[in-house]
Design a protein around this motif. Sequence first.
Motif, PDB file in Angstrom:
ATOM      1  N   ALA A  34     -15.325  11.836 -47.007  1.00 18.66           N
ATOM      2  CA  ALA A  34     -15.488  11.933 -48.462  1.00 18.66           C
ATOM      3  C   ALA A  34     -15.964  10.597 -49.040  1.00 18.66           C
ATOM      4  CB  ALA A  34     -14.181  12.354 -49.112  1.00 18.66           C
ATOM      5  N   ALA A  35     -15.424   9.498 -48.541  1.00 19.34           N
ATOM      6  CA  ALA A  35     -15.857   8.176 -49.016  1.00 19.34           C
ATOM      7  C   ALA A  35     -17.303   7.909 -48.618  1.00 19.34           C
ATOM      8  CB  ALA A  35     -14.934   7.092 -48.451  1.00 19.34           C
ATOM      9  N   VAL A  36     -17.678   8.298 -47.404  1.00 14.57           N
ATOM     10  CA  VAL A  36     -19.056   8.095 -46.936  1.00 14.57           C
ATOM     11  C   VAL A  36     -20.015   8.953 -47.755  1.00 14.57           C
ATOM     12  CG1 VAL A  36     -20.616   8.336 -44.960  1.00 14.57           C
ATOM     13  CG2 VAL A  36     -18.302   7.416 -44.624  1.00 14.57           C
ATOM     14  N   ARG A  37     -19.601  10.174 -48.066  1.00  9.29           N
ATOM     15  CA  ARG A  37     -20.450  11.039 -48.891  1.00  9.29           C
ATOM     16  C   ARG A  37     -20.733  10.379 -50.238  1.00  9.29           C
ATOM     17  NH1 ARG A  37     -21.332  14.525 -52.824  1.00  9.29           N
ATOM     18  NH2 ARG A  37     -22.345  16.501 -52.408  1.00  9.29           N
TER      19      ARG A  37
ATOM     20  N   ASN B 252     -29.453  -1.247 -48.613  1.00  7.85           N
ATOM     21  CA  ASN B 252     -29.658  -0.483 -47.392  1.00  7.85           C
ATOM     22  C   ASN B 252     -28.931   0.850 -47.439  1.00  7.85           C
ATOM     23  OD1 ASN B 252     -31.013  -2.389 -45.311  1.00  7.85           O
ATOM     24  ND2 ASN B 252     -29.473  -3.662 -46.327  1.00  7.85           N
ATOM     25  N   PRO B 253     -29.361   1.816 -46.632  1.00 15.73           N
ATOM     26  CA  PRO B 253     -28.584   3.043 -46.505  1.00 15.73           C
ATOM     27  C   PRO B 253     -27.169   2.701 -46.023  1.00 15.73           C
ATOM     28  CG  PRO B 253     -30.747   3.331 -45.529  1.00 15.73           C
ATOM     29  CD  PRO B 253     -30.595   1.863 -45.838  1.00 15.73           C
ATOM     30  N   PRO B 254     -26.166   3.435 -46.503  1.00 14.47           N
ATOM     31  CA  PRO B 254     -24.774   3.080 -46.238  1.00 14.47           C
ATOM     32  C   PRO B 254     -24.246   3.497 -44.869  1.00 14.47           C
ATOM     33  CG  PRO B 254     -24.859   4.980 -47.664  1.00 14.47           C
ATOM     34  CD  PRO B 254     -26.276   4.539 -47.452  1.00 14.47           C
ATOM     35  N   PHE B 255     -24.481   2.645 -43.893  1.00 13.33           N
ATOM     36  CA  PHE B 255     -23.948   2.844 -42.550  1.00 13.33           C
ATOM     37  C   PHE B 255     -23.349   1.538 -42.061  1.00 13.33           C
ATOM     38  CE2 PHE B 255     -27.262   6.031 -42.924  1.00 13.33           C
ATOM     39  CZ  PHE B 255     -26.657   7.159 -42.407  1.00 13.33           C
ATOM     40  N   GLY B 256     -22.175   1.611 -41.453  1.00  5.85           N
ATOM     41  CA  GLY B 256     -21.522   0.440 -40.881  1.00  5.85           C
ATOM     42  C   GLY B 256     -20.810   0.818 -39.599  1.00  5.85           C
ATOM     43  N   SER B 257     -20.758  -0.134 -38.649  1.00  5.76           N
ATOM     44  CA  SER B 257     -20.170   0.139 -37.340  1.00  5.76           C
ATOM     45  C   SER B 257     -19.432  -1.071 -36.795  1.00  5.76           C
ATOM     46  CB  SER B 257     -21.270   0.533 -36.345  1.00  5.76           C
ATOM     47  OG  SER B 257     -21.973   1.667 -36.782  1.00  5.76           O
TER      48      SER B 257
ATOM     49  N   GLU C 262     -16.172  -0.015 -45.248  1.00  6.66           N
ATOM     50  CA  GLU C 262     -16.402  -1.280 -45.958  1.00  6.66           C
ATOM     51  C   GLU C 262     -17.791  -1.842 -45.628  1.00  6.66           C
ATOM     52  OE1 GLU C 262     -13.244  -3.894 -44.769  1.00  6.66           O
ATOM     53  OE2 GLU C 262     -11.727  -2.770 -45.888  1.00  6.66           O
ATOM     54  N   LEU C 263     -18.158  -1.786 -44.358  1.00  5.14           N
ATOM     55  CA  LEU C 263     -19.480  -2.290 -43.960  1.00  5.14           C
ATOM     56  C   LEU C 263     -20.595  -1.417 -44.536  1.00  5.14           C
ATOM     57  CD1 LEU C 263     -18.590  -3.175 -40.275  1.00  5.14           C
ATOM     58  CD2 LEU C 263     -19.306  -4.816 -42.036  1.00  5.14           C
ATOM     59  N   ALA C 264     -20.363  -0.109 -44.603  1.00  2.00           N
ATOM     60  CA  ALA C 264     -21.347   0.791 -45.208  1.00  2.00           C
ATOM     61  C   ALA C 264     -21.505   0.467 -46.696  1.00  2.00           C
ATOM     62  CB  ALA C 264     -20.929   2.244 -45.013  1.00  2.00           C
ATOM     63  N   THR C 265     -20.405   0.119 -47.335  1.00  2.00           N
ATOM     64  CA  THR C 265     -20.452  -0.295 -48.740  1.00  2.00           C
ATOM     65  C   THR C 265     -21.263  -1.576 -48.874  1.00  2.00           C
ATOM     66  OG1 THR C 265     -18.305   0.738 -49.152  1.00  2.00           O
ATOM     67  CG2 THR C 265     -19.041  -0.930 -50.735  1.00  2.00           C
ATOM     68  N   ARG C 266     -21.069  -2.507 -47.957  1.00  2.00           N
ATOM     69  CA  ARG C 266     -21.845  -3.762 -47.957  1.00  2.00           C
ATOM     70  C   ARG C 266     -23.330  -3.448 -47.777  1.00  2.00           C
ATOM     71  NH1 ARG C 266     -23.466  -8.163 -49.792  1.00  2.00           N
ATOM     72  NH2 ARG C 266     -24.128  -9.718 -48.317  1.00  2.00           N
ATOM     73  N   ALA C 267     -23.643  -2.514 -46.889  1.00  2.00           N
ATOM     74  CA  ALA C 267     -25.045  -2.110 -46.709  1.00  2.00           C
ATOM     75  C   ALA C 267     -25.616  -1.608 -48.033  1.00  2.00           C
ATOM     76  CB  ALA C 267     -25.152  -1.031 -45.630  1.00  2.00           C
ATOM     77  N   LEU C 268     -24.878  -0.740 -48.695  1.00  2.00           N
ATOM     78  CA  LEU C 268     -25.318  -0.200 -49.984  1.00  2.00           C
ATOM     79  C   LEU C 268     -25.545  -1.321 -50.994  1.00  2.00           C
ATOM     80  CD1 LEU C 268     -25.809   2.338 -51.760  1.00  2.00           C
ATOM     81  CD2 LEU C 268     -23.365   2.240 -52.322  1.00  2.00           C
ATOM     82  N   GLU C 269     -24.624  -2.286 -51.030  1.00  2.00           N
ATOM     83  CA  GLU C 269     -24.739  -3.403 -51.972  1.00  2.00           C
ATOM     84  C   GLU C 269     -25.972  -4.268 -51.715  1.00  2.00           C
ATOM     85  OE1 GLU C 269     -20.974  -5.288 -51.268  1.00  2.00           O
ATOM     86  OE2 GLU C 269     -19.904  -3.940 -52.641  1.00  2.00           O
ATOM     87  N   THR C 270     -26.488  -4.242 -50.492  1.00  2.00           N
ATOM     88  CA  THR C 270     -27.676  -5.031 -50.147  1.00  2.00           C
ATOM     89  C   THR C 270     -28.947  -4.186 -50.134  1.00  2.00           C
ATOM     90  OG1 THR C 270     -27.252  -4.761 -47.768  1.00  2.00           O
ATOM     91  CG2 THR C 270     -26.335  -6.731 -48.835  1.00  2.00           C
TER      92      THR C 270
END
Length: 160
Positions: free
Chosen positions: A146-149, A25-30, A15-23
């Motif tokens: 798969a979702a991260v890909r 940024n590269p899609p990474f969340g931790s 979900e956080l990686a998705t938020r990164a993508l939406e802003t």
Amino acid sequence: MIDEGDMKHLGRCVELATRALETGNPPFGSVLVDEKGAVRYEDHNHTVGGDDTQHPEFAIARWAAANMTPDERAASTVYTSGEHCPMCAAAHGWVGLGRIVYASSSEQLVSWLDDLHAPPPPVAALPINDVVPGLPVEGPFPVMAAAVRDLHRQYQERLG
């Protein structure tokens, strides 16, 4: 062993990686979770401004060093959408954080980028234990990977 709680935290990382993508940024969340299972800190990439060191895993290490005792850090778990890069793995090791659980591996990321005809990361994609030997590490997990890909595919498509 991975349990339902671990998968929930990995889901939050996606979900956080998705938020990164939406802003942009590269899609990474931790997520940083303490020994009692409480989320202590979470973040996503903030590199769109030009500072490519603004990784969530690095932010977690800095936050933990300032806000947790050495014993609390050692007993914690860091969950992340993608395996730590060497910079973040070193920060993790230097501050004495505990176990890492990641949805997708650096090896997978390099393969995905190659498949997408995108440039490889600027830093070698080393396994975490090459940087921090002996650290408990678990991952990748196919369903989450798969979702991260897919997020990385979307990011590369946006770059054009």
